[in-house]
Design a protein around this motif. Structure first.
Motif, mmCIF file in Angstrom:
data_model
loop_
_atom_site.group_PDB
_atom_site.id
_atom_site.type_symbol
_atom_site.label_atom_id
_atom_site.label_comp_id
_atom_site.label_asym_id
_atom_site.label_seq_id
_atom_site.Cartn_x
_atom_site.Cartn_y
_atom_site.Cartn_z
ATOM 1 N N ALA A 1 2.308 2.267 -3.494
ATOM 2 C CA ALA A 1 1.509 2.229 -4.727
ATOM 3 C C ALA A 1 0.642 3.476 -4.892
ATOM 4 N N ARG A 2 0.423 3.879 -6.145
ATOM 5 C CA ARG A 2 -0.468 5.002 -6.441
ATOM 6 C C ARG A 2 -1.693 4.584 -7.253
ATOM 7 N N MET B 1 -0.460 -1.647 -6.873
ATOM 8 C CA MET B 1 -0.552 -2.256 -5.544
ATOM 9 C C MET B 1 -0.657 -3.774 -5.655
ATOM 10 N N ARG C 1 0.789 -1.230 0.000
ATOM 11 C CA ARG C 1 0.000 0.000 0.000
ATOM 12 C C ARG C 1 0.828 1.293 0.000
#
Lengths: 244, 268
Positions: free
Chosen positions: B210-211, B216, B207
């Motif tokens: 990640a964007r 993710m 998490r």
């Protein structure tokens, strides 16, 4: 012009309870129709029937064949554990090209947040993103469910102005549900007062003075619920910048 | 290739990688939808599946798959009927585990290695097990990729999914079925108790880095693979139990990711 959809004597039951009884309703292209009603009056059920999520039990609901509907939901809670940028969100569930996504964000004045995380947006920014998402479908009918919940009054007012501008731009019909009578009514062509059935309907000023409406919403708030009227004797400069 | 598969460590590593690829991307949905207890309930039901499979002499994989799907759909049906979801899942998770353990005790004449089912027995994975595990893992990945956008939309907003012509209840059912397959696949590798860990820890570790949902899921899969390979090496070198070692490594990666995420945020 023929209406975008037409409900005739439509009734809906949920879990055996009659939620909507013999509703007659239609929206024409370019028309803004606002439904007001207390909680549990069947507003959301009516919208869900129109988007096809539930079927009427009796009466009829006819949509123009191939009617393109854009839907702006009541609220969107994005769990902070779910990372998603605005531009990625616009591609769900149907893929949208980057240029297409930026175009609709431009229409709602939200282009500057394209690369931001959805969970970081303010309420007003999120509403503009949701509206942009609904515009992706090039809707003939735009449906908004309590779209200004959580916005302050100036925020709501500018959001409604934006919706009315979009109606002028793309000529779509607009059906919205609201409890915010004083702001909504001004930009509406027709207001429908709903409480399981249609209590009264007509031009905003007419509905606000109707006894059925007074019975539902009361007059206790006095001046606070006075109608908000647009002043059309001067020109606005419609820049849809997002206030941070 | 066959000679290669003769090595138990290679078989264990391949099994671990398969479970990592299946569990981690699904785990993202478990985290996003706050379904951790749901994972527990389905996983614990697996013991009952084992008992039934042994009693009726069918494959353990099939027994576990059937019972897990049944429990998952039962929970989905019962939700929203007067009990809060966490209460309902708490009831189902522990009841199915208890009933499963009771059922196992009725099996006379069959020696059941309960520890293997509770904590996994990855070093005893056979070539046949490996085929089942990889088939299951591939089925999970195919289902996830096929339904990805629909699942994601339904996860964010059931209303938006409905307006887009999707049925959120159907997507929930798809997730339940995928979860049941993952449980059946992961049973031999990490065991009933630690399956939820393989779902949630890699996703949670991914998490902060990640964007987008896709990055993710991919990062979670990589972290899970790293945990599986690292955990097996640790098990070999330090003579520790394999399943718990894999989860321990995953936890270490989670801590590292938290630190990395914080450093990145303070700098930017």
């Amino acid at each position: 012009m023929s209406p975008l959809f037409q409900a005739k004597g439509m009734s809906v039951r949920l879990d055996g309870q009659v939620v909507l009884a013999s509703v007659n309703l239609s929206v024409s292209p370019g028309e803004i129709v606002t439904i007001v009603g207390p909680n549990g009056s069947g507003k959301s059920t009516l919208l869900r029937a129109i988007i096809g999520a539930i079927q009427p039990d009796s009466g009829s609901l006819d949509l123009r064949p191939g009617l393109r509907i854009g839907y702006v939901p009541q609220k969107l809670h994005i769990d902070p554990t779910l990372p998603v940028t605005v531009i990625r969100f616009l591609s769900l569930p149907k893929a949208a090209s980057r240029s297409e996504a930026l175009r609709v964000l431009g229409l709602t004045g939200a282009q500057s947040v394209a690369a931001r995380q959805l969970s970081e947006l303010s309420g007003g920014q999120l509403q503009r993103v949701l509206l942009a998402r609904a515009l992706l479908a090039e809707p003939e009918l735009l449906i908004l469910d309590e779209a200004t919940q959580g916005l302050d009054q100036p925020g709501s007012a500018s959001f409604y102005q934006l919706i009315s501008d979009i109606r002028d731009d793309i000529g779509c019909g607009i059906l919205m549900v609201s409890h915010e009578l004083h702001v909504v009514m001004a930009s509406s062509d027709r207001v429908i007062c709903l409480n399981g059935h249609i209590c009264c309907e007509g031009h905003p000023a007419h509905v606000a003075s109707a006894p059925e409406y007074r019975a539902l919403f009361g007059t206790g708030t006095g001046g606070a619920l006075a109608l908000y009227r647009h002043e059309h004797d001067h020109n606005h400069d419609h820049h849809h910048e997002i206030a941070e | 290739m066959n000679e290669l598969l003769d090595d138990f460590l290679i078989r264990a590593t391949l099994a671990g990688i398969a479970v990592a690829f299946a569990a981690a991307p699904l785990g993202c949905f478990v985290v996003w939808r706050r379904m951790a207890y749901f994972g527990d309930a389905t996983a614990h039901a697996a013991i009952l599946g084992v008992a039934l499979a042994l009693a009726f002499n069918i494959s353990v994989f099939l027994g576990v798959l059937t019972v897990s799907i049944l429990v998952a759909t039962l929970v989905a049906q019962l939700s929203g009927r007067g009990f809060a979801m966490d209460t309902l899942l708490g009831v189902m998770a522990h009841a199915s585990l208890a009933i499963g353990l009771v059922a196992v005790s009725f099996l006379s004449g069959v020696r059941v290695d309960l520890m293997a089912f509770l904590f996994g027995d990855i070093l005893a994975v056979s070539s046949a097990d490996l085929a089942v595990i990889w088939s299951g893992a591939l089925a999970v990945l195919v289902l996830l990729i096929w339904r990805w956008d629909a699942l994601l939309t339904a996860t964010m907003s059931p209303e938006l999914a409905r307006a887009g012509g999707l049925d959120p209840d159907r997507e929930q059912l798809v997730l339940s079925i995928i979860l049941a397959i993952v449980v059946a696949v992961a049973l031999k590798v990490v065991g009933v108790i630690l399956i939820t860990a393989m779902l949630i820890i890699p996703a949670a570790a991914a998490r902060p880095l990640a964007r987008t949902p896709e990055t993710m899921a991919i990062l979670a899969a990589l972290i899970a693979v790293l945990s599986a390979v690292g955990g097996l090496q640790m098990s070999l070198l330090a003579d520790t139990p394999a399943g718990p070692s894999i989860v321990t490594i995953a936890f270490c990666l989670f801590i590292l990711s938290l630190i990395a995420g914080n450093l990145y945020r303070t700098r930017s």
